[in-house]
Design a protein around this motif. Sequence first.
Motif, PDB file in Angstrom:
ATOM      1  N   GLU A 163      -8.191  -7.912  15.468  1.00  0.00           N
ATOM      2  CA  GLU A 163      -7.062  -7.296  14.542  1.00  0.00           C
ATOM      3  C   GLU A 163      -7.441  -7.218  13.176  1.00  0.00           C
ATOM      4  O   GLU A 163      -8.572  -7.736  12.969  1.00  0.00           O
ATOM      5  CB  GLU A 163      -5.672  -7.639  14.076  1.00  0.00           C
ATOM      6  CG  GLU A 163      -4.817  -8.113  14.968  1.00  0.00           C
ATOM      7  CD  GLU A 163      -3.330  -9.148  14.763  1.00  0.00           C
ATOM      8  OE1 GLU A 163      -2.170  -8.114  14.888  1.00  0.00           O
ATOM      9  OE2 GLU A 163      -4.309 -10.136  13.783  1.00  0.00           O
ATOM     10  N   ILE A 164      -8.078  -5.411  12.643  1.00  0.00           N
ATOM     11  CA  ILE A 164      -7.959  -5.131  11.714  1.00  0.00           C
ATOM     12  C   ILE A 164      -6.582  -5.162  10.585  1.00  0.00           C
ATOM     13  O   ILE A 164      -5.853  -4.531  10.418  1.00  0.00           O
ATOM     14  CB  ILE A 164      -8.962  -4.185  11.516  1.00  0.00           C
ATOM     15  CG1 ILE A 164     -10.281  -4.514  12.512  1.00  0.00           C
ATOM     16  CG2 ILE A 164      -9.209  -3.941   9.922  1.00  0.00           C
ATOM     17  CD1 ILE A 164     -11.002  -3.043  12.099  1.00  0.00           C
ATOM     18  N   VAL A 165      -6.578  -6.478   9.349  1.00  0.00           N
ATOM     19  CA  VAL A 165      -5.392  -6.359   9.022  1.00  0.00           C
ATOM     20  C   VAL A 165      -5.774  -5.621   6.892  1.00  0.00           C
ATOM     21  O   VAL A 165      -6.346  -6.343   6.323  1.00  0.00           O
ATOM     22  CB  VAL A 165      -5.039  -7.705   8.995  1.00  0.00           C
ATOM     23  CG1 VAL A 165      -3.370  -7.493   8.118  1.00  0.00           C
ATOM     24  CG2 VAL A 165      -5.165  -7.977   9.976  1.00  0.00           C
ATOM     25  N   LEU A 166      -4.882  -4.912   7.302  1.00  0.00           N
ATOM     26  CA  LEU A 166      -5.077  -3.787   5.882  1.00  0.00           C
ATOM     27  C   LEU A 166      -3.822  -4.490   4.680  1.00  0.00           C
ATOM     28  O   LEU A 166      -3.329  -3.689   4.626  1.00  0.00           O
ATOM     29  CB  LEU A 166      -5.316  -2.731   6.047  1.00  0.00           C
ATOM     30  CG  LEU A 166      -5.726  -1.939   6.625  1.00  0.00           C
ATOM     31  CD1 LEU A 166      -6.141  -0.231   7.093  1.00  0.00           C
ATOM     32  CD2 LEU A 166      -7.770  -1.601   6.015  1.00  0.00           C
ATOM     33  N   ALA A 167      -3.783  -5.525   4.758  1.00  0.00           N
ATOM     34  CA  ALA A 167      -2.374  -6.498   3.981  1.00  0.00           C
ATOM     35  C   ALA A 167      -2.267  -5.440   2.700  1.00  0.00           C
ATOM     36  O   ALA A 167      -0.887  -5.424   2.559  1.00  0.00           O
ATOM     37  CB  ALA A 167      -2.331  -7.727   3.969  1.00  0.00           C
ATOM     38  N   ASN A 168      -2.781  -4.825   2.268  1.00  0.00           N
ATOM     39  CA  ASN A 168      -2.826  -4.950   0.226  1.00  0.00           C
ATOM     40  C   ASN A 168      -2.138  -3.763   0.665  1.00  0.00           C
ATOM     41  O   ASN A 168      -1.830  -2.780  -0.220  1.00  0.00           O
ATOM     42  CB  ASN A 168      -4.510  -5.173  -0.290  1.00  0.00           C
ATOM     43  CG  ASN A 168      -5.337  -4.419   0.233  1.00  0.00           C
ATOM     44  OD1 ASN A 168      -4.684  -3.320   1.642  1.00  0.00           O
ATOM     45  ND2 ASN A 168      -6.348  -3.629  -0.469  1.00  0.00           N
ATOM     46  N   ALA A 169      -2.103  -2.887   1.587  1.00  0.00           N
ATOM     47  CA  ALA A 169      -1.798  -1.145   2.358  1.00  0.00           C
ATOM     48  C   ALA A 169      -0.492  -1.079   2.231  1.00  0.00           C
ATOM     49  O   ALA A 169       0.105  -0.465   3.114  1.00  0.00           O
ATOM     50  CB  ALA A 169      -2.688   0.002   2.760  1.00  0.00           C
ATOM     51  N   ASP A 170       0.038  -2.570   2.558  1.00  0.00           N
ATOM     52  CA  ASP A 170       1.139  -2.591   3.262  1.00  0.00           C
ATOM     53  C   ASP A 170       2.833  -1.695   2.159  1.00  0.00           C
ATOM     54  O   ASP A 170       2.457  -2.202   1.046  1.00  0.00           O
ATOM     55  CB  ASP A 170       1.951  -4.241   3.692  1.00  0.00           C
ATOM     56  CG  ASP A 170       3.286  -3.821   4.434  1.00  0.00           C
ATOM     57  OD1 ASP A 170       3.660  -3.147   5.029  1.00  0.00           O
ATOM     58  OD2 ASP A 170       3.767  -5.369   4.480  1.00  0.00           O
ATOM     59  N   GLU A 171       3.469  -2.055   2.403  1.00  0.00           N
ATOM     60  CA  GLU A 171       4.802  -0.904   1.980  1.00  0.00           C
ATOM     61  C   GLU A 171       6.184  -1.519   2.769  1.00  0.00           C
ATOM     62  O   GLU A 171       6.614  -1.980   3.425  1.00  0.00           O
ATOM     63  CB  GLU A 171       4.755   0.740   2.538  1.00  0.00           C
ATOM     64  CG  GLU A 171       3.367   1.323   2.488  1.00  0.00           C
ATOM     65  CD  GLU A 171       3.009   2.961   3.843  1.00  0.00           C
ATOM     66  OE1 GLU A 171       2.741   3.156   2.725  1.00  0.00           O
ATOM     67  OE2 GLU A 171       3.879   2.997   4.850  1.00  0.00           O
ATOM     68  N   THR A 172       6.943  -1.214   1.797  1.00  0.00           N
ATOM     69  CA  THR A 172       8.334  -1.347   1.866  1.00  0.00           C
ATOM     70  C   THR A 172       8.893  -0.498   1.865  1.00  0.00           C
ATOM     71  O   THR A 172       9.997  -0.707   2.844  1.00  0.00           O
ATOM     72  CB  THR A 172       9.094  -2.177   0.806  1.00  0.00           C
ATOM     73  OG1 THR A 172       8.767  -1.205  -0.590  1.00  0.00           O
ATOM     74  CG2 THR A 172       8.096  -4.013  -0.223  1.00  0.00           C
ATOM     75  N   SER A 173       8.598   0.585   2.071  1.00  0.00           N
ATOM     76  CA  SER A 173       9.329   2.200   1.838  1.00  0.00           C
ATOM     77  C   SER A 173       9.858   2.354   3.622  1.00  0.00           C
ATOM     78  O   SER A 173       8.508   2.413   4.551  1.00  0.00           O
ATOM     79  CB  SER A 173       8.468   3.651   0.901  1.00  0.00           C
ATOM     80  OG  SER A 173       8.293   2.751  -0.103  1.00  0.00           O
ATOM     81  N   VAL A 174      10.345   2.882   3.823  1.00  0.00           N
ATOM     82  CA  VAL A 174      10.526   3.830   5.623  1.00  0.00           C
ATOM     83  C   VAL A 174       9.496   4.211   5.384  1.00  0.00           C
ATOM     84  O   VAL A 174       8.798   4.280   6.758  1.00  0.00           O
ATOM     85  CB  VAL A 174      12.174   4.607   5.633  1.00  0.00           C
ATOM     86  CG1 VAL A 174      11.856   4.691   6.767  1.00  0.00           C
ATOM     87  CG2 VAL A 174      12.487   3.042   5.376  1.00  0.00           C
ATOM     88  N   VAL A 175       9.774   5.386   4.476  1.00  0.00           N
ATOM     89  CA  VAL A 175       8.527   6.526   5.062  1.00  0.00           C
ATOM     90  C   VAL A 175       7.055   6.016   4.145  1.00  0.00           C
ATOM     91  O   VAL A 175       6.600   5.343   3.353  1.00  0.00           O
ATOM     92  CB  VAL A 175       8.860   7.681   3.844  1.00  0.00           C
ATOM     93  CG1 VAL A 175       7.669   8.494   4.365  1.00  0.00           C
ATOM     94  CG2 VAL A 175       9.937   8.285   4.598  1.00  0.00           C
ATOM     95  N   GLN A 176       6.071   6.161   5.545  1.00  0.00           N
ATOM     96  CA  GLN A 176       4.767   5.391   4.814  1.00  0.00           C
ATOM     97  C   GLN A 176       4.035   6.973   4.708  1.00  0.00           C
ATOM     98  O   GLN A 176       3.420   7.740   4.676  1.00  0.00           O
ATOM     99  CB  GLN A 176       3.706   5.812   6.821  1.00  0.00           C
ATOM    100  CG  GLN A 176       4.388   4.827   7.191  1.00  0.00           C
ATOM    101  CD  GLN A 176       3.451   4.162   8.394  1.00  0.00           C
ATOM    102  OE1 GLN A 176       1.681   4.417   8.534  1.00  0.00           O
ATOM    103  NE2 GLN A 176       3.458   4.570   9.939  1.00  0.00           N
TER     104      GLN A 176
END
Length: 289
Positions: A117-130
């Motif tokens: 896995e390559i995890v981009l945790a700081n780019a996670d979102e709460t919005s539905v739209v990516q």
Amino acid sequence: MSQTLTEINSQPELWESVPEIALVKTGKIAVVGCGTSWFMAQAYCSWRTQKTGEISHAYTATEFPLSEPYDHVILLSRSGTTTEIIDLAKKLQDLGTPTTLITAVSPGPATPFVGREIVLANADETSVVQTRFATTALAYMLSTLGFDTASAAADCRTALEIEIPQRWIDAEQISFLGTGWTIGLANEAALKLREASQSWTEAYPAMEYRHGPISIAQPGRLTWVFGQAPKGLAQQVEKTGAEFITSDLNPLAHLVLAQRLAVARAEARGLNPDTPRHLTRSVILPEDH
């Protein structure tokens, strides 16, 4: 300010901080995603093939050809919970195909079924739209093949400051065009406008636009090109009365301007871009799907 717009505004810093982790530079690969992730896969695969000459194919999860041998399969999933991605990961594991999952959340339901896995945790979102996860994932993947993320981030800051004309917000219809790797960006821009603002949008390879789709161009509509426009296209569009939009910004930064337009059009229509109708953050299907 909507949560979607807050996440859009955070993109320059995220692009500048993408990890220095190598991807598969040689061999025949496939990149698989659903929705926005599929379009990011299209952009990366086109860039990879152009830069390396290596075979690179983009698929949606349900259309992946299990009978086709690949040296490596990259799976894109913001949440790691998308049912079709998990189902495919299981099948690839059974076949012994090496896999990498690029995600924002780990561990997740797909974790046991992928090689790494390559995890981009700081780019996670709460919005539905990516927005920011998709562009950060693409910036990361492209950076492994020489993409200048610092320059793109600088252009992104410019894109965040550009005033959006009211005529763009009011436009009846928008066609997004691209060439090479930017075809994926055109597809994504069209999706973003549809998702957030219920706008009538279409997307095409730029050279194909003249083979029929240009017939919908007229005053009050936009033709938006990512990257360099084919010779003569601007003049042909202008004859229709439609507005021709292009930019010297890095195409990935130009996509951010389209994201902002999606939010502006949603708000102008009395819609909440954070809660697009009929959509959820992740598509999780029942077991009998």
